[in-house]
Design a protein around this motif. Structure first.
Motif, PDB file in Angstrom:
ATOM      1  N   ARG A 125       0.452  -7.204  -6.313  1.00  0.00           N
ATOM      2  CA  ARG A 125      -0.403  -8.009  -5.400  1.00  0.00           C
ATOM      3  C   ARG A 125      -0.850  -7.023  -4.633  1.00  0.00           C
ATOM      4  N   TYR A 126      -2.033  -7.248  -3.795  1.00  0.00           N
ATOM      5  CA  TYR A 126      -2.461  -6.634  -2.726  1.00  0.00           C
ATOM      6  C   TYR A 126      -2.929  -7.312  -1.342  1.00  0.00           C
ATOM      7  N   GLU A 127      -2.740  -6.454  -0.151  1.00  0.00           N
ATOM      8  CA  GLU A 127      -3.005  -6.962   1.058  1.00  0.00           C
ATOM      9  C   GLU A 127      -4.008  -6.278   1.832  1.00  0.00           C
ATOM     10  N   ALA A 128      -4.947  -6.992   2.263  1.00  0.00           N
ATOM     11  CA  ALA A 128      -5.996  -6.439   3.070  1.00  0.00           C
ATOM     12  C   ALA A 128      -5.716  -6.404   4.703  1.00  0.00           C
ATOM     13  N   LYS A 129      -5.665  -5.150   5.260  1.00  0.00           N
ATOM     14  CA  LYS A 129      -5.032  -4.989   6.646  1.00  0.00           C
ATOM     15  C   LYS A 129      -6.239  -5.300   7.579  1.00  0.00           C
ATOM     16  N   ASP A 130      -5.798  -5.393   8.934  1.00  0.00           N
ATOM     17  CA  ASP A 130      -6.952  -5.542   9.958  1.00  0.00           C
ATOM     18  C   ASP A 130      -7.645  -4.385  10.169  1.00  0.00           C
TER      19      ASP A 130
ATOM     20  N   PHE B  81       1.219   1.335  -2.215  1.00  0.00           N
ATOM     21  CA  PHE B  81       0.248   2.314  -2.210  1.00  0.00           C
ATOM     22  C   PHE B  81      -0.671   1.989  -1.035  1.00  0.00           C
ATOM     23  N   LYS B  82      -0.567   2.922  -0.099  1.00  0.00           N
ATOM     24  CA  LYS B  82      -1.413   2.662   1.157  1.00  0.00           C
ATOM     25  C   LYS B  82      -3.036   3.152   0.785  1.00  0.00           C
ATOM     26  N   VAL B  83      -3.818   2.196   0.702  1.00  0.00           N
ATOM     27  CA  VAL B  83      -5.261   2.676   0.513  1.00  0.00           C
ATOM     28  C   VAL B  83      -6.386   2.579   1.438  1.00  0.00           C
ATOM     29  N   SER B  84      -6.940   3.332   1.967  1.00  0.00           N
ATOM     30  CA  SER B  84      -7.818   3.574   2.993  1.00  0.00           C
ATOM     31  C   SER B  84      -9.064   4.454   2.771  1.00  0.00           C
ATOM     32  N   ARG B  85     -10.120   4.017   3.256  1.00  0.00           N
ATOM     33  CA  ARG B  85     -11.501   4.593   3.054  1.00  0.00           C
ATOM     34  C   ARG B  85     -11.456   5.938   3.562  1.00  0.00           C
TER      35      ARG B  85
END
Length: 213
Positions: free
Chosen positions: A144-149, A203-207
């Motif tokens: 699953r995935y989570e969108a962070k603030d 997995f930490k995903v950031s722009r």
């Protein structure tokens, strides 16, 4: 009572696996319960898509109705795929050396990137992350995935179908991280890993602009 019913259904599945298609009467006779009782179990197994009915012609009389296992039922029996995979990879190292393993996973990475890029084309960053989670989930990763603030995301995998292989060949984990990074066009870092004793793979995903800050 529930344990007894489960045991009876397991017996039905085992018999169909070892003896081939059997009628309700055959199953009742072998298990030692009434045909009415066996039909209740058959109905449950059909509902769960584990068995299905078919008819066979007989030398004399009407065609007989028998039951056999579905493809889904095959998953109920033990598998040892990881041992085979490890043996093959170990043999590859002995024959061609460690470098061949790196080449193998590099080729796998390229194949997955091409496959995923076609599926993610035209999607927004969050839609891409969601699609990756769905793809992994379809492969048994319980993802699953989570969108962070702050605009970043996390992809969490609660199962790793290839964990036994990953423990011996960490290139599998690196390959997965590299695929995510390339198809998402974002910075991806693995902060937790099941193969390394973690409770999940995270997995930490950031722009890219966030990662540079």
């Amino acid at each position: 009572m529930a344990n007894q019913e489960t045991s009876t259904r397991r017996s039905i599945i085992t018999m169909l696996r070892t003896e081939g298609p059997l009628s309700a009467g055959d199953l009742a006779e072998r298990i030692g319960i009434t045909e009415m009782a066996i039909r209740r179990h058959i109905a449950t197994l059909e509902r769960d898509h584990l068995i299905y009915p078919t008819t066979i012609r007989q030398p004399m009389g009407r065609p007989a109705k028998v039951y056999q296992l579905t493809e889904e039922a095959d998953d109920l029996f033990p598998k040892n795929y990881h041992a085979l995979m490890l043996d093959l990879l170990d043999d590859l190292v002995r024959v061609d050396g460690e470098d061949k393993i790196g080449q193998l996973f590099a080729q796998r990475e390229e194949r997955l990137v091409q496959q995923y890029e076609a599926l993610l084309a035209g999607k927004s960053p969050e839609e891409k992350v969601a699609a990756i989670a769905d793809l992994q989930n379809s492969k048994g990763y319980l993802a699953r995935y989570e969108a962070k603030d702050d605009g970043s995301f996390e992809i969490i995998e609660y199962n790793c179908p290839i964990a036994q292989v990953s423990k011996h060949y960490p290139q599998t984990c690196s390959c997965e991280t590299n695929v995510f990074r390339r198809v998402l066009g974002m910075d991806v870092k693995r902060s937790e890993c099941l193969a390394e004793g973690g409770k999940s793979c995270v997995f930490k995903v950031s722009r890219l602009e966030q990662a540079a800050e």
